[in-house]
Design a protein around this motif. Structure first.
Motif, PDB file in Angstrom:
ATOM      1  N   ASP A  95       0.805  -1.205  -0.077  1.00  0.00           N
ATOM      2  CA  ASP A  95       0.217  -0.093   0.092  1.00  0.00           C
ATOM      3  C   ASP A  95       0.886   1.261  -0.090  1.00  0.00           C
ATOM      4  N   GLN A  96       2.068   1.100  -0.199  1.00  0.00           N
ATOM      5  CA  GLN A  96       3.041   2.171  -0.486  1.00  0.00           C
ATOM      6  C   GLN A  96       3.327   2.631  -1.710  1.00  0.00           C
ATOM      7  N   GLU A  97       3.265   3.942  -2.050  1.00  0.00           N
ATOM      8  CA  GLU A  97       3.692   4.320  -3.326  1.00  0.00           C
ATOM      9  C   GLU A  97       4.522   5.681  -3.295  1.00  0.00           C
ATOM     10  N   CYS A  98       5.376   5.693  -4.367  1.00  0.00           N
ATOM     11  CA  CYS A  98       6.154   6.876  -4.616  1.00  0.00           C
ATOM     12  C   CYS A  98       6.343   6.990  -5.947  1.00  0.00           C
ATOM     13  N   GLU A  99       6.511   8.409  -6.366  1.00  0.00           N
ATOM     14  CA  GLU A  99       6.354   8.690  -7.470  1.00  0.00           C
ATOM     15  C   GLU A  99       7.714   9.873  -7.915  1.00  0.00           C
ATOM     16  N   PHE A 100       8.356   9.376  -9.095  1.00  0.00           N
ATOM     17  CA  PHE A 100       9.659  10.519  -9.325  1.00  0.00           C
ATOM     18  C   PHE A 100       9.286  10.957 -10.587  1.00  0.00           C
ATOM     19  N   ARG A 101       9.401  12.170 -10.917  1.00  0.00           N
ATOM     20  CA  ARG A 101       9.188  13.233 -12.260  1.00  0.00           C
ATOM     21  C   ARG A 101      10.701  12.748 -12.917  1.00  0.00           C
ATOM     22  N   TRP A 102      11.062  12.985 -14.115  1.00  0.00           N
ATOM     23  CA  TRP A 102      12.275  12.815 -14.617  1.00  0.00           C
ATOM     24  C   TRP A 102      13.197  13.859 -14.027  1.00  0.00           C
ATOM     25  N   ASP A 103      13.003  14.961 -13.797  1.00  0.00           N
ATOM     26  CA  ASP A 103      14.044  15.955 -13.304  1.00  0.00           C
ATOM     27  C   ASP A 103      14.407  15.631 -11.909  1.00  0.00           C
ATOM     28  N   GLU A 104      13.474  14.616 -11.029  1.00  0.00           N
ATOM     29  CA  GLU A 104      14.154  14.180 -10.045  1.00  0.00           C
ATOM     30  C   GLU A 104      14.941  13.191  -9.752  1.00  0.00           C
ATOM     31  N   ILE A 105      15.228  12.461 -10.862  1.00  0.00           N
ATOM     32  CA  ILE A 105      15.940  11.291 -10.795  1.00  0.00           C
ATOM     33  C   ILE A 105      17.388  11.435 -11.333  1.00  0.00           C
ATOM     34  N   GLY A 106      18.293  10.919 -10.653  1.00  0.00           N
ATOM     35  CA  GLY A 106      19.746  11.023 -10.925  1.00  0.00           C
ATOM     36  C   GLY A 106      20.029  10.034 -11.840  1.00  0.00           C
ATOM     37  N   ALA A 107      19.768   8.701 -11.579  1.00  0.00           N
ATOM     38  CA  ALA A 107      20.112   7.418 -12.103  1.00  0.00           C
ATOM     39  C   ALA A 107      19.014   6.429 -11.971  1.00  0.00           C
ATOM     40  N   VAL A 108      19.051   5.585 -12.762  1.00  0.00           N
ATOM     41  CA  VAL A 108      18.254   4.335 -12.522  1.00  0.00           C
ATOM     42  C   VAL A 108      18.996   3.277 -12.972  1.00  0.00           C
ATOM     43  N   GLU A 109      19.080   2.186 -11.991  1.00  0.00           N
ATOM     44  CA  GLU A 109      19.622   0.941 -11.972  1.00  0.00           C
ATOM     45  C   GLU A 109      19.025  -0.419 -12.052  1.00  0.00           C
ATOM     46  N   THR A 110      19.494  -1.223 -12.496  1.00  0.00           N
ATOM     47  CA  THR A 110      18.696  -2.456 -12.508  1.00  0.00           C
ATOM     48  C   THR A 110      19.866  -3.574 -11.912  1.00  0.00           C
ATOM     49  N   GLU A 111      19.241  -4.727 -11.347  1.00  0.00           N
ATOM     50  CA  GLU A 111      20.215  -5.736 -10.915  1.00  0.00           C
ATOM     51  C   GLU A 111      19.338  -7.054 -11.119  1.00  0.00           C
ATOM     52  N   THR A 112      19.782  -8.077 -11.430  1.00  0.00           N
ATOM     53  CA  THR A 112      19.146  -9.461 -11.169  1.00  0.00           C
ATOM     54  C   THR A 112      19.908 -10.506 -10.361  1.00  0.00           C
ATOM     55  N   ALA A 113      19.058 -11.073  -9.524  1.00  0.00           N
ATOM     56  CA  ALA A 113      19.524 -12.102  -8.537  1.00  0.00           C
ATOM     57  C   ALA A 113      20.376 -13.119  -9.331  1.00  0.00           C
ATOM     58  N   ARG A 114      21.298 -13.551  -8.606  1.00  0.00           N
ATOM     59  CA  ARG A 114      22.059 -14.719  -9.246  1.00  0.00           C
ATOM     60  C   ARG A 114      21.314 -15.971  -9.444  1.00  0.00           C
ATOM     61  N   PHE A 115      20.606 -16.246  -8.476  1.00  0.00           N
ATOM     62  CA  PHE A 115      19.911 -17.205  -8.316  1.00  0.00           C
ATOM     63  C   PHE A 115      18.300 -16.833  -8.118  1.00  0.00           C
ATOM     64  N   GLY A 116      17.309 -17.334  -8.391  1.00  0.00           N
ATOM     65  CA  GLY A 116      16.016 -16.979  -8.432  1.00  0.00           C
ATOM     66  C   GLY A 116      15.453 -15.849  -9.609  1.00  0.00           C
ATOM     67  N   LYS A 117      14.254 -15.214  -9.116  1.00  0.00           N
ATOM     68  CA  LYS A 117      13.673 -14.784 -10.285  1.00  0.00           C
ATOM     69  C   LYS A 117      13.438 -13.225  -9.705  1.00  0.00           C
ATOM     70  N   ARG A 118      14.312 -12.569  -8.851  1.00  0.00           N
ATOM     71  CA  ARG A 118      14.042 -11.257  -8.539  1.00  0.00           C
ATOM     72  C   ARG A 118      14.819 -10.243  -9.557  1.00  0.00           C
ATOM     73  N   TYR A 119      14.080  -9.280  -9.824  1.00  0.00           N
ATOM     74  CA  TYR A 119      14.641  -8.283 -10.689  1.00  0.00           C
ATOM     75  C   TYR A 119      14.332  -7.065  -9.943  1.00  0.00           C
ATOM     76  N   THR A 120      15.621  -6.305  -9.639  1.00  0.00           N
ATOM     77  CA  THR A 120      15.733  -5.028  -8.752  1.00  0.00           C
ATOM     78  C   THR A 120      15.943  -3.811  -9.466  1.00  0.00           C
ATOM     79  N   VAL A 121      14.728  -2.856  -9.394  1.00  0.00           N
ATOM     80  CA  VAL A 121      15.076  -1.578  -9.951  1.00  0.00           C
ATOM     81  C   VAL A 121      15.255  -0.664  -9.162  1.00  0.00           C
ATOM     82  N   THR A 122      16.483   0.257  -9.111  1.00  0.00           N
ATOM     83  CA  THR A 122      16.669   1.169  -7.786  1.00  0.00           C
ATOM     84  C   THR A 122      16.808   2.480  -8.631  1.00  0.00           C
TER      85      THR A 122
END
Length: 181
Positions: A95-122
């Protein structure tokens, strides 16, 4: 001896109990609800209920901004959701949400778990804060699809010149991810 049912103590207020509390700026939600009920006039029993739906003269109707035909990235699982489009990046976990406009973002990073099916976006902000979200993919083959879709959105809407990041900062993470592919 008389006993009362329920608590007789009032809820505590202040920054120690509510991190969003700013003295003098906002009143607690319970007081706002009570004020709204007090302002609502009581109608006599049996009178017809007529609602005024016409906009006031000084009130302009709100127009929704049309969505451009640009790329959109969306990924979700049973708890988490990420949506990146022309407006920015929106993250939701339960139930928690947050929103970032493009001018508020410094970078977007993605990462995948070595094992399993977790996709992380930071999402990194210029003031050195980061907001990660993990999405469980239906299969590991979706990782490549999601990376491609997210790159299209970032290429279309994210302007690295406005991010004010150096190559050694958080902006280098996305570039390093792109170079590794």
């Amino acid at each position: 001896m008389e006993q009362r049912i329920g608590s007789s103590s009032q809820p505590l207020e202040g920054a120690g109990f509510d991190p969003a509390f700013i003295p003098g700026l906002t009143s607690p939600a319970s007081e706002r609800e009570e004020d709204a009920k007090a302002e609502e006039p009581e109608k006599p029993a049996g009178s017809p209920v007529v609602e005024d739906t016409a906009p006031e003269a000084d009130e302009a109707p709100e127009a929704e901004e049309p969505a451009p035909d640009g790329p959109v990235f969306e990924a979700s699982d049973r708890r988490a959701r990420i949506l990146a489009d022309h407006r920015g990046v929106r993250l939701r976990l339960d139930d928690q949400e947050c929103e970032f406009r493009w001018d508020e973002i410094g970078a977007v990073e993605t990462e995948t778990a070595r094992f399993g099916k977790r996709y992380t976006v930071t999402v990194h902000t210029p003031d050195r804060r980061w907001y990660p979200i993990e999405i469980e993919a239906p299969s590991r083959s979706r990782f490549a699809e999601w990376d491609t879709e997210l790159d299209k959105v970032l290429d279309a809407y994210f302007d690295e010149g406005d991010a004010q990041e150096t190559e050694t900062g958080a902006g280098a993470d996305r570039k390093a991810d792109a170079d590794a592919e």
